[in-house]
Structure formats: C-alpha cells, structure tokens
Design a protein around this motif. Structure first.
Motif, PDB file in Angstrom:
ATOM      1  N   PHE A 241      36.736  17.815 -20.886  1.00 31.59           N
ATOM      2  CA  PHE A 241      37.461  19.025 -20.542  1.00 31.59           C
ATOM      3  C   PHE A 241      36.638  20.213 -21.024  1.00 31.59           C
ATOM      4  O   PHE A 241      36.281  20.302 -22.198  1.00 31.59           O
ATOM      5  N   ASP A 242      36.357  21.123 -20.117  1.00 30.58           N
ATOM      6  CA  ASP A 242      35.504  22.281 -20.388  1.00 30.58           C
ATOM      7  C   ASP A 242      36.372  23.465 -20.795  1.00 30.58           C
ATOM      8  O   ASP A 242      37.125  24.007 -19.983  1.00 30.58           O
ATOM      9  N   THR A 243      36.263  23.883 -22.049  1.00 33.39           N
ATOM     10  CA  THR A 243      37.086  24.984 -22.551  1.00 33.39           C
ATOM     11  C   THR A 243      36.420  26.347 -22.393  1.00 33.39           C
ATOM     12  O   THR A 243      36.958  27.351 -22.867  1.00 33.39           O
ATOM     13  N   HIS A 244      35.263  26.387 -21.697  1.00 37.03           N
ATOM     14  CA  HIS A 244      34.526  27.656 -21.683  1.00 37.03           C
ATOM     15  C   HIS A 244      33.723  27.818 -20.398  1.00 37.03           C
ATOM     16  O   HIS A 244      32.496  27.727 -20.393  1.00 37.03           O
ATOM     17  N   LEU A 245      34.425  28.087 -19.313  1.00 36.70           N
ATOM     18  CA  LEU A 245      33.795  28.301 -18.016  1.00 36.70           C
ATOM     19  C   LEU A 245      33.898  29.772 -17.628  1.00 36.70           C
ATOM     20  O   LEU A 245      34.992  30.352 -17.656  1.00 36.70           O
ATOM     21  N   HIS A 246      32.773  30.356 -17.245  1.00 30.61           N
ATOM     22  CA  HIS A 246      32.767  31.715 -16.704  1.00 30.61           C
ATOM     23  C   HIS A 246      32.550  31.655 -15.196  1.00 30.61           C
ATOM     24  O   HIS A 246      31.679  30.913 -14.725  1.00 30.61           O
ATOM     25  N   LEU A 247      33.313  32.427 -14.453  1.00 32.41           N
ATOM     26  CA  LEU A 247      33.068  32.605 -13.031  1.00 32.41           C
ATOM     27  C   LEU A 247      32.753  34.068 -12.767  1.00 32.41           C
ATOM     28  O   LEU A 247      33.379  34.955 -13.368  1.00 32.41           O
ATOM     29  N   ILE A 248      31.785  34.315 -11.914  1.00 34.44           N
ATOM     30  CA  ILE A 248      31.363  35.683 -11.612  1.00 34.44           C
ATOM     31  C   ILE A 248      31.496  35.928 -10.115  1.00 34.44           C
ATOM     32  O   ILE A 248      30.939  35.176  -9.297  1.00 34.44           O
ATOM     33  N   ASP A 249      32.252  36.955  -9.756  1.00 35.93           N
ATOM     34  CA  ASP A 249      32.441  37.332  -8.355  1.00 35.93           C
ATOM     35  C   ASP A 249      32.229  38.839  -8.256  1.00 35.93           C
ATOM     36  O   ASP A 249      33.143  39.628  -8.526  1.00 35.93           O
ATOM     37  N   LEU A 250      31.024  39.218  -7.879  1.00 32.06           N
ATOM     38  CA  LEU A 250      30.663  40.631  -7.861  1.00 32.06           C
ATOM     39  C   LEU A 250      31.416  41.421  -6.803  1.00 32.06           C
ATOM     40  O   LEU A 250      31.512  42.645  -6.892  1.00 32.06           O
ATOM     41  N   SER A 251      31.958  40.731  -5.800  1.00 30.54           N
ATOM     42  CA  SER A 251      32.703  41.431  -4.756  1.00 30.54           C
ATOM     43  C   SER A 251      34.131  41.737  -5.172  1.00 30.54           C
ATOM     44  O   SER A 251      34.794  42.589  -4.571  1.00 30.54           O
ATOM     45  N   ALA A 252      34.614  41.040  -6.218  1.00 31.30           N
ATOM     46  CA  ALA A 252      36.011  41.195  -6.626  1.00 31.30           C
ATOM     47  C   ALA A 252      36.180  41.979  -7.920  1.00 31.30           C
ATOM     48  O   ALA A 252      37.201  42.652  -8.111  1.00 31.30           O
ATOM     49  N   LEU A 253      35.191  41.895  -8.810  1.00 31.37           N
ATOM     50  CA  LEU A 253      35.334  42.465 -10.149  1.00 31.37           C
ATOM     51  C   LEU A 253      34.050  43.167 -10.574  1.00 31.37           C
ATOM     52  O   LEU A 253      32.973  42.897 -10.037  1.00 31.37           O
ATOM     53  N   ARG A 254      34.197  44.033 -11.574  1.00 25.90           N
ATOM     54  CA  ARG A 254      33.040  44.769 -12.087  1.00 25.90           C
ATOM     55  C   ARG A 254      32.655  44.244 -13.474  1.00 25.90           C
ATOM     56  O   ARG A 254      33.514  44.061 -14.332  1.00 25.90           O
ATOM     57  N   TYR A 255      31.346  44.032 -13.657  1.00 23.76           N
ATOM     58  CA  TYR A 255      30.815  43.473 -14.892  1.00 23.76           C
ATOM     59  C   TYR A 255      29.669  44.374 -15.367  1.00 23.76           C
ATOM     60  O   TYR A 255      28.497  44.098 -15.077  1.00 23.76           O
ATOM     61  N   PRO A 256      29.953  45.456 -16.073  1.00 22.03           N
ATOM     62  CA  PRO A 256      28.907  46.423 -16.430  1.00 22.03           C
ATOM     63  C   PRO A 256      27.722  45.814 -17.173  1.00 22.03           C
ATOM     64  O   PRO A 256      26.569  46.211 -16.949  1.00 22.03           O
ATOM     65  N   TRP A 257      27.971  44.834 -18.012  1.00 29.12           N
ATOM     66  CA  TRP A 257      26.908  44.271 -18.846  1.00 29.12           C
ATOM     67  C   TRP A 257      25.902  43.439 -18.060  1.00 29.12           C
ATOM     68  O   TRP A 257      24.769  43.236 -18.523  1.00 29.12           O
ATOM     69  N   LEU A 258      26.274  42.967 -16.884  1.00 30.08           N
ATOM     70  CA  LEU A 258      25.378  42.094 -16.132  1.00 30.08           C
ATOM     71  C   LEU A 258      24.123  42.808 -15.646  1.00 30.08           C
ATOM     72  O   LEU A 258      23.105  42.159 -15.368  1.00 30.08           O
ATOM     73  N   SER A 259      24.154  44.113 -15.567  1.00 31.38           N
ATOM     74  CA  SER A 259      22.952  44.837 -15.134  1.00 31.38           C
ATOM     75  C   SER A 259      21.796  44.623 -16.103  1.00 31.38           C
ATOM     76  O   SER A 259      20.629  44.771 -15.717  1.00 31.38           O
TER      77      SER A 259
END
Length: 278
Positions: free
Chosen positions: A3-21
């Motif tokens: 069981f994975d307790t730490h999965l990140h999903l990234i969807d640039l069309s739906a949400l903003r992630y300032p740090w990813l730049s």
C-alpha cells in the motif's frame, strides 16, 4: 502486496504548482493512469494521494480533483493527505469542512522549504492541536536540522498522530548521517510519530546509488521506530529522479531480505491500514 502512502499526481491543466518551475524534470503531467500501470506491475494494491504543494487558492480543488479520480473504475486511490495552512486563522473552518469528507485521511504542510520558525508560531501550534481526536494525521516533511522542530510539535500535541516523511530527509548524496542519526533516535521516542520509508532514492546520487547506499538510512529509521511504526511510500513521481517506481520497489524488497514475513507485511501494508483505519 504493497500500500503506497505517498503518491503525488500532477495535472498542469487542472491545478497550479508554482514550485515546479524550479524542477524541470517534474514540471509536466504525471497521471493516475501512468502510475497505475507501473504500480500494478510491482504489486501496489492501493494508494493515498499526497498533496503536491499547489497554489494556496487550489488546495481544496486539488482534493476534489483527486477524489474524482478515485471514483473511476479500477482507480488505486483510497484517500488523500490534503494540503493545509495551520498558520492561518481560516484553518479551523477548513478542518471542520474536511472532517466531513471520509476521503481525507490527514494533512500536510510542507515545512522543509519554509523558514524554521513557521512551525513555532502560536497559531500554527494551536491549530495542529485541533487534530486531536479527529483520526486525521499530520505529515511532517522536514530537513535533518528541522527534526527538533517536529519533535516540539509532537510533544505539544501528544494526542495527534504524526507521520515523518522520507526517513527524515537525510542527505544521502552527501553521505551525511549527523545530526540526522541522533535526531531520528530522539523523535522515535515519541509514540505519536510514525516514520515513512519513502523518498530516499531522490536524495541519493541518481547515477551511482546502490541498495547499500540507502541501507544505513532505511535500517536506522526502522531500528529507531520499530516494525509497528513504519509505513511505505513511493513518492512517485519524485522517485523518478532517483530511478523510478520499479527501481525503488526492487530496492525495498532487497532491503527487507532476511526479515520475517510479518515484519515485511507490517511495513508494506498492515501498519498503514491500522493507522488510517481502512
């Protein structure tokens, strides 16, 4: 099964992630479908989504977005660790709203890239205490020198269940074990803290690490916390910076060679199911 307790999903069309730049290798979409193909191949049976430090205005939208994905046929998503801002007066109302949603299993406020004093604020600490009795956990992501700040939070809120991410974020690439090693032993003395075996491949040298590079850090963490207070996480897609999901799972199995079947099960799934009651 895992069981994975730490999965990140990234969807640039739906949400903003300032740090990813500032992290070009991660500044693209990482979808549930892409993860699921890889996860099922290595025996992952389900996952919690871990917040991805979205723009503060998108915090609730992120949880809603992930919850919608969980309703899809064959989704691996079983819940979310949501983002929060305990330093803000609005936290109390936010907490009450999230408590009404059984999909939300806990919260995290990213601390390792924030000023040390953030978690020392009176309002921050009072708001963390509000988690007592809710069944909701609080993930701690801190650098080794910040572990004493995490210890202070655990001591001030003994009835709150904390989860220390990524084995305390050791400097594996630099080969540094101090003061990380001493701080890990100290925070493990707090019964309300569980350690997450996750993230370590991203802190090693991507081109040269081996299982023996990771072993001192993983084994010390498990040795400090014991087999009843450790859970496993992929940290996907951050783990792709150090080899990827299949590589991290393979390394985990190698690190667990020689342990009992019961100990292996506790780390890989049973402790998570008990901790989050699912």
């Amino acid at each position: 099964m895992i069981f994975d307790t730490h999965l990140h999903l990234i969807d640039l069309s739906a949400l903003r992630y300032p740090w990813l730049s500032g992290v070009p290798a991660l500044n693209r979409d990482f979808s549930h479908d892409d993860y699921a193909v890889q996860a099922r191949r290595v025996g992952i049976e389900g996952a919690f989504h871990m917040e991805v430090d979205v723009d503060p205005a998108d915090i609730e939208a992120e949880t809603g977005h992930v919850k919608a994905l969980s309703h899809r046929k064959d989704s691996l998503l079983r819940g979310a660790i949501a983002s929060c801002r305990p330093e803000e007066p609005s936290f109390a109302a936010y907490l009450e709203a999230q408590r009404a949603d059984p999909f939300v299993k806990g919260f995290r406020r990213v601390l390792h890239v924030m000023p040390d004093e953030l978690s020392e604020g009176a309002l921050f600490r009072e708001n963390i205490k509000r988690l007592a009795g809710t069944g909701l956990t609080f993930d701690l992501v801190v650098l080794p020198h910040q572990i004493p700040k995490a210890i202070a939070l655990a001591d001030l809120s003994p009835d709150v269940q904390f989860v220390l991410d990524h084995c305390g974020v050791p400097d594996i690439k630099g080969g540094s074990e101090h003061p990380w090693r001493e701080h890990m032993a100290e925070i493990a003395r707090r019964p309300n803290v569980t350690a997450k075996i996750s993230g370590v491949v991203a802190y090693a040298d991507a081109g040269s690490w081996t299982v023996d590079t990771l072993r001192p850090y993983v084994e010390h963490t498990i040795g400090c916390f014991g087999w009843d207070r450790v859970v496993w996480g992929s940290d996907w897609p951050v783990c792709t910076l150090g080899g990827g999901l299949a590589t991290w799972v393979a390394a985990t199995h190698t690190l667990l060679e020689g342990v009992s079947a019961d100990e292996r099960t506790r780390l890989l799934s049973a402790n998570a199911k008990r901790l989050w009651n699912f």
